[in-house]
Design an enzyme around this catalytic site. Structure first.
Site, PDB file in Angstrom:
ATOM      1  CD  GLU A 163      85.549 -38.044  33.576  1.00 23.08           C
ATOM      2  OE1 GLU A 163      84.738 -37.465  34.305  1.00 23.08           O
ATOM      3  OE2 GLU A 163      85.587 -39.281  33.429  1.00 23.08           O
ATOM      4  CD  GLU A 183      79.487 -43.324  37.682  1.00 18.97           C
ATOM      5  OE1 GLU A 183      79.979 -42.723  38.648  1.00 18.97           O
ATOM      6  OE2 GLU A 183      79.872 -43.181  36.512  1.00 18.97           O
ATOM      7  CG  ASP A 191      84.991 -43.922  37.503  1.00 15.73           C
ATOM      8  OD1 ASP A 191      84.897 -43.412  38.624  1.00 15.73           O
ATOM      9  OD2 ASP A 191      84.331 -43.526  36.520  1.00 15.73           O
TER      10      ASP A 191
HETATM   11  O1  GCW Z   1      82.820 -41.930  37.356  1.00 16.74           O
HETATM   12  C1  GCW Z   1      82.917 -40.848  36.520  1.00 16.74           C
HETATM   13  C2  GCW Z   1      81.497 -40.477  36.304  1.00 16.74           C
HETATM   14  C3  GCW Z   1      81.296 -39.013  36.045  1.00 16.74           C
HETATM   15  C4  GCW Z   1      82.011 -38.251  37.150  1.00 16.74           C
HETATM   16  C5  GCW Z   1      83.479 -38.585  37.109  1.00 16.74           C
HETATM   17  C6  GCW Z   1      84.262 -37.906  38.225  1.00 16.74           C
HETATM   18  C7  GCW Z   1      81.391 -36.188  38.166  1.00 16.74           C
HETATM   19  O2  GCW Z   1      80.998 -41.258  35.266  1.00 16.74           O
HETATM   20  O3  GCW Z   1      79.922 -38.774  36.030  1.00 16.74           O
HETATM   21  O4  GCW Z   1      81.806 -36.866  37.032  1.00 16.74           O
HETATM   22  O5  GCW Z   1      83.650 -39.949  37.284  1.00 16.74           O
HETATM   23  O6  GCW Z   1      84.414 -38.540  39.254  1.00 16.74           O
HETATM   24  O7  GCW Z   1      84.690 -36.795  38.069  1.00 16.74           O
END
Ligand code: GCW
Length: 703
Positions: free
Chosen positions: A324, A427, A399
């Site tokens: 990312e 989240e 996730d």
């Molecule tokens: O779940 C996603 C989140 C990001 C997060 C990423 C990760 C810290 O939307 O905000 O970044 O995973 O775990 O690296």
């Protein structure tokens, strides 16, 4: 005569603690903000127990001297004072009451320990035993005394009798870490001080540090009270979108880190930080960050030396690389193991750990199915990571969804140190607006059989190190703590923090026990309050799942901006790549036969169980299979009927929570009562939005 190891607690500190307690008792009588969390130490009202506690805990004798022992004794004084109304006396003369000290420091005339007992105690474990008029809290090392003191106070807060007390406990997982996604430095516009944090600003005041404040101490107490022994204080995203987390490795920040480490050390907590793989380039202008470049190696070892010269017990680094937008070794054609080992070797001489995240997806040459990708990258690297490198794996392959299967990586890397990453902050499970108690979800994950070494190869046993025998293993939780007065935004979200810590200590603890503890510690021992809170907590995960994302289908929420709105509201039409809904049906075919082939990553018999629609559990049906809306579930209902019913029923459950909570009026202090009532009222509205959005979407599609 006072023996050399025996410690006389400084009078002045006792006075300070007593003043603090009386102050906090005074304020909490009129207003409870939730700040004390589960360390409220309220007076016991049962007269028989009160008498027992006063006689058993009215005096304390301390053996040994250290910062951690100080913390343990301070906690005992503050706890006993709150619970019994009398501040315990400390003296080196007492032969009854609480005796606290390492087993090697307690004279045989006061207590003998059998060799069996001593053998059973690990370095962080504790023993609490009643012997006549004594309560002995002992351990092999200091940290055990702290954990023992907190455990003892927990017993009293829960109204347990001390008759016959005998408790010997060791933590089951070695690494019990909190991961903050807090952003240090100057915040780019629109970026909050905590990524996915919903409880206000970050508690880390970088502008004030190295000056400390009381909140750091109370934070450390909370962590230690549930046995957390390490904390990563900044976000794994360290440079993306102008973030400044990478700067923690610059000299400006070292005194600030040192100050935090010195406070946390008193509670047995090691400090870790997240770092950027490109640090040598970003901080010192080195031409690249290639693991094969000797200048890069030297840079990391010098940097690590600099840190350890100030923080000798520094824990290590956490790295999100090639993920990312965070850079990593792949830019130089190196593997994740080569990247991790570069930094691990710098930490190795100091006993530091390098924790490398497996949350990596999106590279070309990988399966188009995101769920498959981490395994594709990491499985071939098994056995290639250094002895002090640890791979941190999110619980599921996507996730942190309300429902997804366990990541197949847990059962696939026997020669790699592994940590599981859970998300305490909600989240994808309602932020701080929905009550969603995650302990039941985590239990399912921990109890999951990977079959890596036959039956018994559960995730819990893998992360405790017992299945593969790796030296470093454990559990990390993405923190839900912020500067809100009650720490977690929603008061009931404190239960997630508490539950995380308890499960990190012992993944075998039952949900029921953890829940009981949290409720009693937080709200006292009243039966009515207990039964209502318990009912809400224990059903809340299913309720949330019911009105959001059905049958394991995964992402249905809005886009991921890191602000407070990201991943909160329903947006099913923007998530087709995940749920694959069309006119003919819904779900992601991940079978080997007709789909992405993800099921092949599991060991047998799990692979076949998920592969076949006949044996795939309904709650994960749409994660693994694409089925027509008319597909019949084991309940006898069709998929479409299930979606409609659960979404409608889920909202009804929230309404019920609201009504049930109202029955607690007058039984809980008005502040906490009103706070939860308002959250539940709002939750009804949010749940209705989810219900309508998802139901309309599927009704339209399925016609
Ligand atoms: O779940 C996603 C989140 C990001 C997060 C990423 C990760 C810290 O939307 O905000 O970044 O995973 O775990 O690296």
């Amino acid at each position: 005569m006072i023996k050399a190891t025996e410690y006389i607690f400084p009078r002045i500190r006792i006075l300070m603690v007593t003043t603090l307690i009386s102050l906090s008792c005074f304020t909490s009588a009129s207003a409870e903000t939730g700040y004390e969390a589960w360390l409220r130490y309220k007076p016991v009202d049962d007269p028989v127990l009160l008498e027992e506690y006063r006689s058993m805990a009215g005096t304390i004798r301390v053996f040994g001297k250290s910062e951690i022992i100080n913390s343990a004794v301070e906690e005992l004084i503050s706890g006993v004072t709150g619970i019994t109304g009398i501040t315990p006396f400390i003296s080196a003369k007492y032969r009854s009451g609480i005796i606290i000290g390492k087993a090697s420091d307690i004279p045989k005339s006061l207590c003998r320990f059998s060799s069996d007992e001593l053998r059973k105690l690990d370095t962080e474990g504790f023993l609490i035993k009643r012997k006549g008029k004594r309560i002995i809290i002992t351990s092999r090392e200091d940290r055990g005394l702290l954990y023992g003191a907190f455990h003892f106070l927990r017993l009293m807060q829960m109204g347990e009798s001390l008759k016959g007390t005998y408790i010997l406990e060791n933590p089951v997982t070695p690494l019990r870490l909190l991961n903050h996604w807090d952003n240090p430095g100057i915040l780019p516009s629109g970026i909050p001080s905590i990524e996915r944090g919903y409880a206000g600003e970050s508690i880390f005041r970088w502008d004030e540090l190295p000056v400390l404040n009381r909140r750091y101490t109370d934070y450390a107490r909370m962590l230690a009270s549930v046995g957390i022994n390490g904390t990563v204080i900044n976000n794994v995203n360290t440079a993306k979108n102008g973030l400044e987390g990478w700067k923690l490795l610059t000299p400006e920040y070292l005194p600030k880190l040192k100050a935090l480490a010195s406070e946390f050390r008193k509670y047995g907590i090691r400090l870790y930080i997240s770092v950027n793989f490109f640090s040598p380039v970003m901080i010192s202008g080195i031409s690249d960050a290639d693991p094969a470049n000797s200048r890069v190696r030297l840079w990391w070892s010098d940097k690590v030396k600099e840190i350890y010269s100030e923080i000798p017990d520094f824990g290590g680094f956490l790295v999100k690389a090639d993920s990312e937008g965070e850079p990593g070794p792949m830019k130089y054609g190196r593997t994740h193991a080569e990247g991790a080992n570069l930094i691990a070797s710098a930490l190795e001489p100091f006993g530091g750990l390098l924790i490398w995240r497996a949350f990596v997806y999106g590279q070309k040459d990988l399966s188009p199915d995101r769920a498959s990708q981490a395994y594709q990258i990491f499985k071939p690297l098994d056995g290639k990571f250094s002895a002090n490198a640890v791979v941190q794996i999110k619980n599921g392959p996507i996730d942190f969804q309300v429902r997804e299967p366990v990541s197949p990586l847990f059962g696939a890397m026997p020669f790699t140190n592994q940590i599981i990453e859970l998300q305490i902050t909600q989240e994808y499970t309602g932020h701080d607006k929905h009550v969603c108690y995650l302990v039941p979800q985590w239990k399912e994950i921990l109890d999951f059989e990977t079959h890596a070494r036959g039956p018994g190869s559960t995730v819990a046993n893998i992360i405790s190190g017992s299945v593969f025998g790796n030296k470093y293993s454990g559990i990390a939780g993405v923190s839900n703590i912020g500067a809100d007065p009650n720490w977690t935004g929603h008061l009931l979200a404190q239960a997630n923090f508490y539950g995380f810590g308890r499960l990190a200590w012992n993944p075998a603890l039952e949900t029921e026990q953890i829940t009981d503890e949290w409720i009693k510690l937080t709200f006292g021992n009243g039966e009515k309050v207990y039964s209502v809170v318990k009912e809400i907590l224990l059903t809340s995960l299913k309720t949330y799942e019911d009105y959001t994302s059905p049958l394991g289908v995964g992402l249905m929420c809005n886009g991921g901006n890191t602000g407070h709105q990201g991943h909160f509201s329903p947006a099913p039409s923007s998530r087709v790549t995940y749920h694959r809904a069309d006119r003919s049906g819904v779900g992601y075919d991940r079978t080997m036969k007709t789909g992405s082939g993800f099921t092949a990553q599991y060991n047998e018999p799990v692979r076949s169980m998920y592969e076949s629609i006949e044996t795939c559990p309904d709650e994960l049906l749409l994660f693994f299979h694409h089925v027509p809306y008319s597909h019949r579930l084991r309940s006898g209902r069709t998929v479409i009927q299930h979606i409609i019913d659960t979404h409608t029923g889920g909202v009804e459950m929230v309404r019920k929570y609201y009504e049930r909570w109202k029955t607690l009026d007058g039984l809980i202090d008005s502040e906490r009562y009103m706070h939860v009532l308002e959250r539940l009222r709002d939750q009804i509205g949010y749940a209705e939005v989810w219900r309508d959005s998802v139901n309309n979407y599927f009704l339209k599609l399925s016609r």
